[in-house]
Design an enzyme around this catalytic site. Structure first.
Site: not given
Length: 397
Positions: A196, A355-356
């Site tokens: 990340h 949300i996606e």
């Protein structure tokens, strides 16, 4: 993922529409992007609203040359005269191109790209690779947004504010600018690590009805590694690359930001870290902005040499169903941290974000077993022990 403001930066992307499949070619430069009509920005006729998107976001058929206001983008004949906003956007656009090209070279599958504009100001470019040959899910997204935010959003985004930021507890919306690149990559092979990273630049201006409130700016970001199995040489390599990037700018950076990373990615209810760390920093404005831009650029450029060699070493290693089950359990930890503790995720969910977009960082699959305890001395136990007791992977001399 990094800070509450990420919800502002990356909410409007990953539109689920089979009709939005513009192609892109990754390159090592981001000088200008031109369109079939010869313009550096798409004509209004090429813009349309996707019915599946948030109603206020406009999806684009082609990526824009700049996400800044007209006339604010980089002056290519003399970049040093351009604003920090323009130079930071140029940096993250180039980083997106370079990192996506490196990932595509290893995976053999191209990223899907979606571009969007935000009527309130700015927009973003999202690239997502799903069900690839090497990565189960990978996203590399850039966003540049500006406008005003209410005081409560400002306080949430900054963890309560500080003396060098506007008096957000007073009346009035706060003008802001936020630009960033954010990414999570989840490989298929359980011996290959997840990574990340994000790097961002933020500005606020004086609220129009708060006399004397100061302008403010700051940089933030970090890169961290989340493996399911520990290969000491891999983790040491990853941390050494982060240390080298830090040391070029300040020998105090790596130990400080390594500790910050270990502290931030702690799953408190389990007493263990999400992964094996890296660097993490925020609210950085204690020196000249030019120096911090150079540092952020150095960090973004370190992603490829820190991570891609590890993937190449581990992506084809044979593994058993038991190895895959352990990877799924560790991904469960990733989900727990992001949904319970990550300020960007929780802020987005509480404020009705898309949300996606908010959940893009989550893996496609994860697993939870009741009271699972790896046997002491096993490779799984070694990983768990390292998450509970952070090590110094790149000792400071």
């Amino acid at each position: 993922m990094w800070e509450c403001i990420e919800a502002l930066l990356f909410q409007p992307y990953l539109i689920n529409s089979s009709t939005l499949q513009p192609q892109h070619t990754t390159s090592n430069t981001t000088s200008q992007h031109h369109y079939s009509n010869g313009l550096s920005r798409p004509p209004m006729s090429s813009r349309f609203r996707a019915t599946c998107a948030i109603e206020k976001e406009e999806m684009l058929m082609e990526r824009p040359a700049s996400l800044l206001r007209e006339g604010e983008d980089l002056q290519w004949d003399n970049p040093s005269t351009s604003s920090m906003r323009a130079r930071f956007e140029t940096m993250i656009r180039k980083a997106q191109d370079d990192i996506c090209a490196a990932v595509e070279d290893v995976d053999g599958i191209k990223f899907r790209e979606d571009s969007w504009m935000r009527p309130g100001g700015g927009g973003g470019i999202s690239r997502v690779l799903q069900d690839g040959n090497v990565w189960e899910k990978a996203g590399v997204n850039v966003s540049v947004v500006y406008g005003t935010m209410p005081p409560e959003a400002y306080r949430a985004a900054t963890g309560g504010g500080s003396d060098n930021k506007p008096a957000a507890n007073k009346a009035g919306r706060i003008p802001f600018f936020a630009a960033g690149i954010s990414s999570v990559m989840h490989p298929k092979n359980p011996f290959a690590p997840t990574v990340h990273f994000n790097y961002r630049y933020f500005e606020t201006d004086s609220p129009p009805d708060v006399a004397g409130a100061p302008k403010a700016w700051w940089f933030g970001g970090g890169t961290d590694l989340t493996p399911s199995y520990v290969f000491d040489e891999d983790v040491a390599h990853f941390h050494q690359v982060q240390k080298q990037a830090c040391d070029k700018h300040d020998l105090a950076f790596y130990p400080k930001f390594k500790q910050w990373c270990d502290d931030y990615f702690l799953i408190k209810h389990r007493g263990e870290r999400r992964g094996l760390g890296g660097i993490f920093f925020d609210d950085l404005n204690d020196r000249d902005a030019e120096k911090l831009l150079a540092f952020s650029t150095e960090c973004a450029n370190s992603v490829i040499p820190a991570y891609i060699p590890l993937i190449k070493k581990r992506k084809d290693m044979p593994f058993s169903p038991e190895h895959k089950d352990w990877q799924q359990l560790r991904r469960g930890r990733y989900v727990e941290f992001n949904l319970v503790y990550d300020r960007g995720t929780t802020f987005g969910l509480k404020t009705g974000g898309r949300i996606e977009s908010i959940l893009m960082s989550l893996p496609l699959t994860a697993r939870w077993e009741y009271d699972h305890q790896p046997e002491a001395g096993t490779e799984e136990w070694k990983l768990l022990d390292a998450c509970r007791n952070p090590k110094e992977w790149a000792p400071v001399s």
